[in-house]
Design a protein around this motif. Sequence first.
Motif, mmCIF file in Angstrom:
data_model
loop_
_atom_site.group_PDB
_atom_site.id
_atom_site.type_symbol
_atom_site.label_atom_id
_atom_site.label_comp_id
_atom_site.label_asym_id
_atom_site.label_seq_id
_atom_site.Cartn_x
_atom_site.Cartn_y
_atom_site.Cartn_z
ATOM 1 N N ARG A 97 -34.810 18.887 -69.444
ATOM 2 C CA ARG A 97 -33.704 18.168 -68.989
ATOM 3 C C ARG A 97 -32.215 18.528 -69.338
ATOM 4 N N TYR A 98 -32.102 19.363 -70.550
ATOM 5 C CA TYR A 98 -30.775 19.918 -71.082
ATOM 6 C C TYR A 98 -30.820 21.257 -71.101
ATOM 7 N N ASP A 148 -28.762 21.795 -75.146
ATOM 8 C CA ASP A 148 -29.065 21.352 -76.535
ATOM 9 C C ASP A 148 -28.991 22.203 -77.546
ATOM 10 N N LEU A 158 -39.367 16.915 -77.686
ATOM 11 C CA LEU A 158 -38.748 18.378 -77.709
ATOM 12 C C LEU A 158 -38.900 19.096 -76.308
ATOM 13 N N GLU A 214 -29.840 22.925 -80.734
ATOM 14 C CA GLU A 214 -30.884 23.197 -81.645
ATOM 15 C C GLU A 214 -31.718 24.144 -80.737
ATOM 16 N N LEU A 215 -31.950 23.960 -79.607
ATOM 17 C CA LEU A 215 -32.614 24.794 -78.593
ATOM 18 C C LEU A 215 -31.924 26.366 -78.528
ATOM 19 N N ARG A 216 -30.558 26.249 -78.151
ATOM 20 C CA ARG A 216 -29.708 27.108 -77.946
ATOM 21 C C ARG A 216 -29.598 28.156 -79.189
ATOM 22 N N ARG A 220 -39.196 17.488 -83.854
ATOM 23 C CA ARG A 220 -38.685 16.694 -82.542
ATOM 24 C C ARG A 220 -39.837 16.405 -81.896
ATOM 25 N N ALA A 232 -36.393 26.053 -71.833
ATOM 26 C CA ALA A 232 -34.956 26.068 -71.631
ATOM 27 C C ALA A 232 -34.237 27.227 -71.589
ATOM 28 N N ASP A 254 -36.550 17.331 -73.702
ATOM 29 C CA ASP A 254 -34.977 17.832 -74.063
ATOM 30 C C ASP A 254 -34.840 19.101 -73.350
ATOM 31 N N ALA A 255 -35.902 20.053 -73.517
ATOM 32 C CA ALA A 255 -36.044 21.362 -72.795
ATOM 33 C C ALA A 255 -35.923 21.187 -71.515
#
Length: 435
Positions: free
Chosen positions: A363-364, A368, A357, A370-372, A346, A198, A360-361
């Motif tokens: 794609r977004y 995201d 998890l 939580e990742l941020r 996740r 991410a 999402d990392a």
Amino acid sequence: MSDSVSDAGDCTEDRTVVTEPEVEALVRGICFKTGPPRTLGVEVEWLVHELRQPRLPVTPERLEAAYAALRTVSLGSALTVEPGGQLELSSPPAASLMECIGTVSADLDAVRAVLAEDGLGLVGVGHDPWHEPRRFLREPRYDALETCLDRTGEAGRHMMCTSASVQVCLDAGYEEPGPLGHGRRWWLAHQLGAVLVAAFANSPLVGGEPTGWLSTRQLLWMEIGAGRAGAPPAGEPRTAWARHVLDAPVMCVRLDGAPWEVPEGLTFRDWIRKAEPRPPTREDLDYHLTTLFPPVRPRGHLELRMIDAQPGDDGWIVPLAVTTALFDDPQAAETAYRTVKPLAERTLGLPAPHNPLWTDAARYALADAELREAAVACFAAALEALPRLGATTEVTDAVAAYSDRYVARGRCPADDMLDRLRGTAPRTHGKDIRP
């Protein structure tokens, strides 16, 4: 795609037939060599483009001439060429972060000087934003790999020919438990790996158009499939990886004096049991290990393969520094572990990268929340640790600038690329050959 770290696989010419128990024992011994973390390395891949007009394809003849010239240059790193003509430099094992950075930086300066003489340059991006896959290397290995990967769609050709990465190589860690123990480092690599995907996502385009993914390169690896490009299920690292190797599909059976066979659905365990078209040998096992591309590949050390190639001449230094700090500094490693532990829920217990998890990392990225949040904490821990690892002010300043520009704002380099595509990027002064 190349396997240029010569001390990782212990490849031999041993044609002794192997059994299942022997394979498990060999894999356990080859792939996890524990001890105090003492060395590190990096493998940097680059697309080679026209300096003045990066969107113009470079002819195979020009690439061949450029690489012939580069082979006459004395480098500290191993120089290899990827199937699509991408250039890769693989550092020797270094005793410190700054030694590694110094070696690769000097080599890149030499490489750029040679390429510039022919009007060529290096571009750091996870996936070529303009050009279709075109294979430059015509070798039996890549013929077989292409045939094998074509069975799962177009992702394989894109991965082979139009992708590039920054791969960080770290010692496996202590045999004992703790922040630097090999079990903890193996687990951390697979959870923190999503944060690294991410934070450094840099491949949002294919054919000049957005794909809807900020790391399209990571999407491609997911599409290739779990057998070839997935991690093993959770468990004790040596046992889990040995079983994964046995149950992974065989890419090819090399035959003397005959075309290589590319079996479909044949695992290495099946090959041992069936012994057709011939029994597999120790040499076949060594080769099989080089045809598996999980996000974290154990090769005596740990090879972290999930980071997109980065923009700028020195962009690769930031992921190398951050990752090294989070693994090799005990305090930062403990912080990283505690930070990413909640994220593990996740994954739903599914191996990387084929879980929510990692999806999402890719794609977004840091959009995201939580990742941020995890990335902000991990970058802060890395910044505190880097002086303890001997990092210079220039390196810590680069990490801090990256954190301020991207991580704190929930952005990544892919967002810059999309802004330029949409015409919403702020104006910059000077030459910029990035996509």
